[in-house]
Design an enzyme around this catalytic site. Structure first.
Site, PDB file in Angstrom:
ATOM      1  N   PHE A   1      -7.118 -50.232  99.431  1.00 48.59           N
ATOM      2  CA  PHE A   1      -6.403 -50.501 100.672  1.00 48.59           C
ATOM      3  C   PHE A   1      -5.135 -49.653 100.688  1.00 48.59           C
ATOM      4  O   PHE A   1      -4.612 -49.240  99.662  1.00 48.59           O
ATOM      5  CB  PHE A   1      -6.119 -51.991 100.900  1.00 48.59           C
ATOM      6  CG  PHE A   1      -7.341 -52.747 101.334  1.00 48.59           C
ATOM      7  CD1 PHE A   1      -7.722 -52.763 102.662  1.00 48.59           C
ATOM      8  CD2 PHE A   1      -8.135 -53.394 100.403  1.00 48.59           C
ATOM      9  CE1 PHE A   1      -8.870 -53.418 103.072  1.00 48.59           C
ATOM     10  CE2 PHE A   1      -9.288 -54.056 100.800  1.00 48.59           C
ATOM     11  CZ  PHE A   1      -9.653 -54.057 102.140  1.00 48.59           C
TER      12      PHE A   1
ATOM     13  N   TYR B   1     -13.025 -50.853 109.053  1.00 46.57           N
ATOM     14  CA  TYR B   1     -11.904 -49.956 109.325  1.00 46.57           C
ATOM     15  C   TYR B   1     -12.326 -48.507 109.543  1.00 46.57           C
ATOM     16  O   TYR B   1     -11.475 -47.661 109.815  1.00 46.57           O
ATOM     17  CB  TYR B   1     -10.921 -49.996 108.142  1.00 46.57           C
ATOM     18  CG  TYR B   1     -10.390 -51.368 107.819  1.00 46.57           C
ATOM     19  CD1 TYR B   1      -9.349 -51.925 108.556  1.00 46.57           C
ATOM     20  CD2 TYR B   1     -10.932 -52.122 106.781  1.00 46.57           C
ATOM     21  CE1 TYR B   1      -8.857 -53.188 108.263  1.00 46.57           C
ATOM     22  CE2 TYR B   1     -10.449 -53.388 106.476  1.00 46.57           C
ATOM     23  CZ  TYR B   1      -9.410 -53.918 107.218  1.00 46.57           C
ATOM     24  OH  TYR B   1      -8.926 -55.173 106.936  1.00 46.57           O
TER      25      TYR B   1
ATOM     26  N   ASN C   1       2.837 -46.728 104.587  1.00 48.32           N
ATOM     27  CA  ASN C   1       2.569 -47.529 103.390  1.00 48.32           C
ATOM     28  C   ASN C   1       1.779 -46.787 102.328  1.00 48.32           C
ATOM     29  O   ASN C   1       2.014 -46.960 101.125  1.00 48.32           O
ATOM     30  CB  ASN C   1       1.844 -48.818 103.762  1.00 48.32           C
ATOM     31  CG  ASN C   1       2.734 -49.801 104.492  1.00 48.32           C
ATOM     32  OD1 ASN C   1       3.952 -49.805 104.308  1.00 48.32           O
ATOM     33  ND2 ASN C   1       2.145 -50.629 105.337  1.00 48.32           N
TER      34      ASN C   1
ATOM     35  N   HIS D   1      -5.901 -45.218 111.477  1.00 48.88           N
ATOM     36  CA  HIS D   1      -5.321 -45.185 110.133  1.00 48.88           C
ATOM     37  C   HIS D   1      -6.247 -44.492 109.139  1.00 48.88           C
ATOM     38  O   HIS D   1      -5.818 -44.121 108.039  1.00 48.88           O
ATOM     39  CB  HIS D   1      -5.060 -46.622 109.672  1.00 48.88           C
ATOM     40  CG  HIS D   1      -3.741 -46.825 108.998  1.00 48.88           C
ATOM     41  ND1 HIS D   1      -2.689 -45.939 109.065  1.00 48.88           N
ATOM     42  CD2 HIS D   1      -3.285 -47.856 108.217  1.00 48.88           C
ATOM     43  CE1 HIS D   1      -1.654 -46.403 108.381  1.00 48.88           C
ATOM     44  NE2 HIS D   1      -1.994 -47.562 107.853  1.00 48.88           N
TER      45      HIS D   1
ATOM     46  N   ASN E   1      -1.855 -49.794 101.221  1.00 44.83           N
ATOM     47  CA  ASN E   1      -0.564 -49.974 100.563  1.00 44.83           C
ATOM     48  C   ASN E   1      -0.607 -49.901  99.043  1.00 44.83           C
ATOM     49  O   ASN E   1       0.434 -50.009  98.386  1.00 44.83           O
ATOM     50  CB  ASN E   1       0.088 -51.297 101.009  1.00 44.83           C
ATOM     51  CG  ASN E   1      -0.751 -52.506 100.653  1.00 44.83           C
ATOM     52  OD1 ASN E   1      -1.890 -52.384 100.212  1.00 44.83           O
ATOM     53  ND2 ASN E   1      -0.189 -53.698 100.849  1.00 44.83           N
TER      54      ASN E   1
ATOM     55  N   ASP F   1      -2.605 -40.056 108.536  1.00 47.49           N
ATOM     56  CA  ASP F   1      -2.264 -40.198 109.946  1.00 47.49           C
ATOM     57  C   ASP F   1      -0.751 -40.067 110.124  1.00 47.49           C
ATOM     58  O   ASP F   1       0.021 -40.491 109.270  1.00 47.49           O
ATOM     59  CB  ASP F   1      -2.760 -41.543 110.486  1.00 47.49           C
ATOM     60  CG  ASP F   1      -2.192 -42.730 109.705  1.00 47.49           C
ATOM     61  OD1 ASP F   1      -2.402 -42.779 108.473  1.00 47.49           O
ATOM     62  OD2 ASP F   1      -1.539 -43.595 110.310  1.00 47.49           O
TER      63      ASP F   1
END
Length: 226
Positions: free
Chosen positions: A64, A14, A112, A19, A66, A91
């Site tokens: 992560f 990622y 999130n 994000h 969320n 973001d």
């Protein structure tokens, strides 16, 4: 003391995602200002440094997106900070790529990471909203934010990160106006000229110089008596 939090998802998969622009912002601050090496703490990665007399802790949650609030809440409680000492870099779909805005409090707008932080520390924290643009349709949002920035994004992304790094000290002092000015100087620097060609200086007229007299002596005498 300030807690700067960058939002993103952990791992190399990622790392280049839209994000993860919050992670990228903190990486630039740490690198440019000689912060300590990243180490695991508070369910995330932590780096520490100072701007003047103000200590700043950088936190990249590894829970992560969320579940970001878990790491933020843990760090805040450990250092006995108030939610108003927290600044979150994230973001922002509703801002054009390269745009930056500072906001205090408010809703999470469906993000999130922010939703999780709201649940763990309340909405009363500052945010640095980093524009990534919108794909145009809400059904495309998930795929859009989880894709890497394109090559055409790299110039404005680098300018934005440099501006954030330049202004980080002001943000640590709660001076959002000076922070925004530092970002603007990188993202949209003032032009050094109008781009118009400079007018050429007017030429100095040459003095009239009498032409050489090529008349014969006889012609001069005749002309004299005309």
């Amino acid at each position: 003391m300030k807690l700067f939090v960058g939002l993103g998802n952990p791992g190399p998969k990622y790392a280049g995602n839209r994000h993860n622009i919050g992670f990228m912002a903190l990486d630039r601050i740490a690198e440019d200002h000689g912060f300590s090496p990243w180490r695991k703490k508070f369910q995330g990665l932590v780096s520490e440094g100072k701007f003047g007399s103000t200590k700043v802790i950088l936190l990249k949650p590894e829970t992560f997106m969320n579940l970001s609030g878990q790491a933020v809440g843990e760090a805040m409680r450990f250092h006995k900070l108030d939610s108003t000492d927290v600044v979150v870099f994230h973001d922002e779909l509703d801002l054009a790529p390269g745009k930056c805005r500072v906001k205090s409090g408010g809703g999470h707008a469906g993000h999130n990471g922010l939703r999780s932080i709201h649940q763990h520390i309340s909405p009363a924290y500052d945010r640095v909203r980093l524009g990534i643009g919108h794909p145009g349709h809400k059904d495309a949002v998930s795929g859009y934010v989880l894709r890497d920035f394109s090559k055409s994004d790299h110039d404005w992304l680098d300018d934005l990160q440099r501006g954030i790094s330049d202004g980080a000290a002001h943000l640590a002092q709660d001076d959002s106006a000076k922070f925004m000015n530092a970002v603007a100087l990188r993202v949209a620097p003032p032009r050094s000229s109008t781009g118009k060609a400079k007018p050429k200086p007017a030429e100095t007229p040459k003095e009239d110089v009498p032409s050489e007299d090529t008349r014969s002596s006889m012609q001069k005498l005749i002309d004299k008596f005309k």
